[in-house]
Design a protein around this motif. Structure first.
Motif, PDB file in Angstrom:
ATOM      1  N   TYR A  70       0.836  -1.207   0.000  1.00  0.00           N
ATOM      2  CA  TYR A  70       0.000   0.000   0.000  1.00  0.00           C
ATOM      3  C   TYR A  70       0.866   1.250   0.000  1.00  0.00           C
ATOM      4  CZ  TYR A  70      -2.959   3.728   1.757  1.00  0.00           C
ATOM      5  OH  TYR A  70      -3.608   4.925   1.908  1.00  0.00           O
ATOM      6  N   THR A  71       1.880   1.236   0.804  1.00  0.00           N
ATOM      7  CA  THR A  71       2.751   2.406   0.923  1.00  0.00           C
ATOM      8  C   THR A  71       3.589   2.598  -0.334  1.00  0.00           C
ATOM      9  OG1 THR A  71       2.855   1.965   3.287  1.00  0.00           O
ATOM     10  CG2 THR A  71       4.443   3.533   2.408  1.00  0.00           C
ATOM     11  N   TYR A  72       3.913   1.514  -0.994  1.00  0.00           N
ATOM     12  CA  TYR A  72       4.760   1.615  -2.178  1.00  0.00           C
ATOM     13  C   TYR A  72       4.080   2.403  -3.281  1.00  0.00           C
ATOM     14  CZ  TYR A  72       8.286   0.291  -5.577  1.00  0.00           C
ATOM     15  OH  TYR A  72       9.295   0.324  -6.499  1.00  0.00           O
ATOM     16  N   SER A  73       2.767   2.475  -3.275  1.00  0.00           N
ATOM     17  CA  SER A  73       2.055   3.215  -4.323  1.00  0.00           C
ATOM     18  C   SER A  73       2.059   4.715  -4.077  1.00  0.00           C
ATOM     19  CB  SER A  73       0.611   2.715  -4.431  1.00  0.00           C
ATOM     20  OG  SER A  73      -0.094   2.997  -3.225  1.00  0.00           O
ATOM     21  N   SER A  74       2.738   5.143  -3.034  1.00  0.00           N
ATOM     22  CA  SER A  74       2.820   6.578  -2.729  1.00  0.00           C
ATOM     23  C   SER A  74       3.480   7.341  -3.868  1.00  0.00           C
ATOM     24  CB  SER A  74       3.642   6.792  -1.452  1.00  0.00           C
ATOM     25  OG  SER A  74       3.030   6.175  -0.346  1.00  0.00           O
ATOM     26  N   ASN A  75       3.064   8.568  -4.056  1.00  0.00           N
ATOM     27  CA  ASN A  75       3.629   9.381  -5.130  1.00  0.00           C
ATOM     28  C   ASN A  75       5.121   9.641  -4.927  1.00  0.00           C
ATOM     29  OD1 ASN A  75       3.426  11.221  -7.488  1.00  0.00           O
ATOM     30  ND2 ASN A  75       3.943  12.777  -5.954  1.00  0.00           N
ATOM     31  N   CYS A  76       5.504   9.869  -3.684  1.00  0.00           N
ATOM     32  CA  CYS A  76       6.894  10.188  -3.376  1.00  0.00           C
ATOM     33  C   CYS A  76       7.516   9.127  -2.481  1.00  0.00           C
ATOM     34  CB  CYS A  76       7.011  11.527  -2.647  1.00  0.00           C
ATOM     35  SG  CYS A  76       6.538  12.955  -3.607  1.00  0.00           S
ATOM     36  N   MET A  77       8.718   8.755  -2.818  1.00  0.00           N
ATOM     37  CA  MET A  77       9.539   7.953  -1.924  1.00  0.00           C
ATOM     38  C   MET A  77      10.907   8.611  -1.870  1.00  0.00           C
ATOM     39  SD  MET A  77       8.509   4.026  -2.729  1.00  0.00           S
ATOM     40  CE  MET A  77       9.456   3.489  -1.317  1.00  0.00           C
ATOM     41  N   GLY A  78      11.498   8.595  -0.701  1.00  0.00           N
ATOM     42  CA  GLY A  78      12.758   9.318  -0.589  1.00  0.00           C
ATOM     43  C   GLY A  78      13.633   8.847   0.552  1.00  0.00           C
ATOM     44  N   TRP A  79      14.824   9.388   0.552  1.00  0.00           N
ATOM     45  CA  TRP A  79      15.800   9.126   1.610  1.00  0.00           C
ATOM     46  C   TRP A  79      16.155  10.449   2.288  1.00  0.00           C
ATOM     47  CZ3 TRP A  79      17.204   4.336   3.110  1.00  0.00           C
ATOM     48  CH2 TRP A  79      16.956   3.287   2.234  1.00  0.00           C
ATOM     49  N   PHE A  80      16.185  10.393   3.591  1.00  0.00           N
ATOM     50  CA  PHE A  80      16.596  11.525   4.401  1.00  0.00           C
ATOM     51  C   PHE A  80      17.715  11.062   5.323  1.00  0.00           C
ATOM     52  CE2 PHE A  80      13.246  14.691   3.611  1.00  0.00           C
ATOM     53  CZ  PHE A  80      12.377  13.914   2.860  1.00  0.00           C
ATOM     54  N   ARG A  81      18.427  12.013   5.878  1.00  0.00           N
ATOM     55  CA  ARG A  81      19.464  11.656   6.836  1.00  0.00           C
ATOM     56  C   ARG A  81      19.534  12.693   7.940  1.00  0.00           C
ATOM     57  NH1 ARG A  81      24.888  12.561   3.061  1.00  0.00           N
ATOM     58  NH2 ARG A  81      24.836  14.869   3.024  1.00  0.00           N
ATOM     59  N   GLN A  82      20.023  12.241   9.075  1.00  0.00           N
ATOM     60  CA  GLN A  82      20.166  13.135  10.215  1.00  0.00           C
ATOM     61  C   GLN A  82      21.428  12.775  10.974  1.00  0.00           C
ATOM     62  OE1 GLN A  82      16.789  13.314  12.864  1.00  0.00           O
ATOM     63  NE2 GLN A  82      17.424  15.319  13.616  1.00  0.00           N
ATOM     64  N   ALA A  83      22.314  13.741  11.065  1.00  0.00           N
ATOM     65  CA  ALA A  83      23.543  13.579  11.826  1.00  0.00           C
ATOM     66  C   ALA A  83      23.331  14.133  13.234  1.00  0.00           C
ATOM     67  CB  ALA A  83      24.689  14.309  11.128  1.00  0.00           C
ATOM     68  N   PRO A  84      24.091  13.682  14.201  1.00  0.00           N
ATOM     69  CA  PRO A  84      23.941  14.183  15.577  1.00  0.00           C
ATOM     70  C   PRO A  84      24.048  15.699  15.641  1.00  0.00           C
ATOM     71  CG  PRO A  84      25.364  12.265  15.559  1.00  0.00           C
ATOM     72  CD  PRO A  84      25.116  12.624  14.123  1.00  0.00           C
ATOM     73  N   GLY A  85      23.084  16.307  16.274  1.00  0.00           N
ATOM     74  CA  GLY A  85      23.099  17.755  16.439  1.00  0.00           C
ATOM     75  C   GLY A  85      22.652  18.546  15.226  1.00  0.00           C
ATOM     76  N   ASN A 121       4.582  11.061   4.622  1.00  0.00           N
ATOM     77  CA  ASN A 121       3.733  10.710   5.758  1.00  0.00           C
ATOM     78  C   ASN A 121       4.261   9.532   6.563  1.00  0.00           C
ATOM     79  OD1 ASN A 121       1.778  11.226   3.108  1.00  0.00           O
ATOM     80  ND2 ASN A 121       1.218  12.431   4.898  1.00  0.00           N
ATOM     81  N   TYR A 122       5.057   8.692   5.920  1.00  0.00           N
ATOM     82  CA  TYR A 122       5.471   7.437   6.547  1.00  0.00           C
ATOM     83  C   TYR A 122       6.999   7.367   6.572  1.00  0.00           C
ATOM     84  CZ  TYR A 122       0.720   6.617   4.952  1.00  0.00           C
ATOM     85  OH  TYR A 122      -0.621   6.740   4.696  1.00  0.00           O
ATOM     86  N   TRP A 123       7.521   6.859   7.683  1.00  0.00           N
ATOM     87  CA  TRP A 123       8.960   6.832   7.876  1.00  0.00           C
ATOM     88  C   TRP A 123       9.420   5.487   8.408  1.00  0.00           C
ATOM     89  CZ3 TRP A 123      11.903  11.170   6.719  1.00  0.00           C
ATOM     90  CH2 TRP A 123      11.175  12.324   6.427  1.00  0.00           C
ATOM     91  N   GLY A 124      10.628   5.094   7.980  1.00  0.00           N
ATOM     92  CA  GLY A 124      11.239   3.908   8.546  1.00  0.00           C
ATOM     93  C   GLY A 124      11.975   4.252   9.830  1.00  0.00           C
ATOM     94  N   GLN A 125      12.587   3.235  10.420  1.00  0.00           N
ATOM     95  CA  GLN A 125      13.276   3.411  11.697  1.00  0.00           C
ATOM     96  C   GLN A 125      14.702   3.904  11.530  1.00  0.00           C
ATOM     97  OE1 GLN A 125      11.793   3.056  14.820  1.00  0.00           O
ATOM     98  NE2 GLN A 125      10.024   3.078  13.448  1.00  0.00           N
ATOM     99  N   GLY A 126      15.248   3.804  10.352  1.00  0.00           N
ATOM    100  CA  GLY A 126      16.586   4.322  10.096  1.00  0.00           C
ATOM    101  C   GLY A 126      17.657   3.251  10.094  1.00  0.00           C
ATOM    102  N   THR A 127      18.718   3.535   9.355  1.00  0.00           N
ATOM    103  CA  THR A 127      19.901   2.674   9.327  1.00  0.00           C
ATOM    104  C   THR A 127      21.134   3.571   9.372  1.00  0.00           C
ATOM    105  OG1 THR A 127      21.002   0.850   8.141  1.00  0.00           O
ATOM    106  CG2 THR A 127      19.984   2.559   6.784  1.00  0.00           C
ATOM    107  N   GLN A 128      22.089   3.208  10.193  1.00  0.00           N
ATOM    108  CA  GLN A 128      23.250   4.062  10.428  1.00  0.00           C
ATOM    109  C   GLN A 128      24.305   3.864   9.341  1.00  0.00           C
ATOM    110  OE1 GLN A 128      23.771   6.394  12.869  1.00  0.00           O
ATOM    111  NE2 GLN A 128      25.732   6.878  11.874  1.00  0.00           N
ATOM    112  N   VAL A 129      24.819   4.977   8.853  1.00  0.00           N
ATOM    113  CA  VAL A 129      25.941   4.981   7.923  1.00  0.00           C
ATOM    114  C   VAL A 129      27.076   5.770   8.564  1.00  0.00           C
ATOM    115  CG1 VAL A 129      26.792   5.795   5.692  1.00  0.00           C
ATOM    116  CG2 VAL A 129      24.517   4.749   5.862  1.00  0.00           C
ATOM    117  N   THR A 130      28.233   5.154   8.658  1.00  0.00           N
ATOM    118  CA  THR A 130      29.396   5.800   9.248  1.00  0.00           C
ATOM    119  C   THR A 130      30.553   5.728   8.259  1.00  0.00           C
ATOM    120  OG1 THR A 130      28.689   5.159  11.468  1.00  0.00           O
ATOM    121  CG2 THR A 130      30.981   5.841  11.193  1.00  0.00           C
ATOM    122  N   VAL A 131      31.101   6.879   7.933  1.00  0.00           N
ATOM    123  CA  VAL A 131      32.199   6.954   6.985  1.00  0.00           C
ATOM    124  C   VAL A 131      33.420   7.508   7.710  1.00  0.00           C
ATOM    125  CG1 VAL A 131      32.989   7.819   4.759  1.00  0.00           C
ATOM    126  CG2 VAL A 131      30.541   7.393   5.141  1.00  0.00           C
TER     127      VAL A 131
END
Length: 123
Positions: A27-42, A111-121
């Motif tokens: 159901y969610t896959y039919s959404s018009n927009c799908m995207g990736w966001f990121r958040q670094a500490p602070g 409207n809908y968000w996943g729980q996140g996955t950490q990327v460390t470089v």
């Protein structure tokens, strides 16, 4: 049931690559927009890339253009983010999102968000 589950995060040295995946409920896959966001500490959450339902239109943040590629596999209800030439400043928690908004570059489209996955470089 709305469900987005990210995978593929990890630790990598600068210049390396990672591919993030986001498995999405049908159901969610039919959404018009799908995207990736990121958040670094602070820091505030920022948009990284987005893709419209048809898969032909995409957008990228200036900071990742030419290095990251967003795609979706309709047969698998899965969205991907291929990240190449990673930099230490790409270190963050990465979230996939879906929504029915009209402008996929805007956080308000989602409207809908996943729980996140950490990327460390590391440098």
């Amino acid at each position: 049931q709305v469900q987005l589950v990210e995978s593929g995060g990890g630790s990598v040295q600068a210049g390396g690559s990672l591919r993030l995946s986001c498995a999405v409920s049908p159901y969610t896959y039919s959404s018009n927009c799908m995207g990736w966001f990121r958040q670094a500490p602070g820091k505030e959450r920022e948009g990284v890339a987005g893709i419209y339902y048809g898969g032909r239109r995409t957008y990228y943040a200036d900071s990742v253009k030419g290095r990251f590629t967003i795609s979706r596999d309709n047969a698998k209800n899965t969205m991907y983010l291929q990240m190449n030439s990673l930099k230490p400043e790409d270190t963050a928690m990465y979230y996939c999102a879906a929504g029915r908004g009209g402008i996929c570059s805007s956080v308000y489209a989602y409207n809908y968000w996943g729980q996140g996955t950490q990327v460390t470089v590391s440098s």
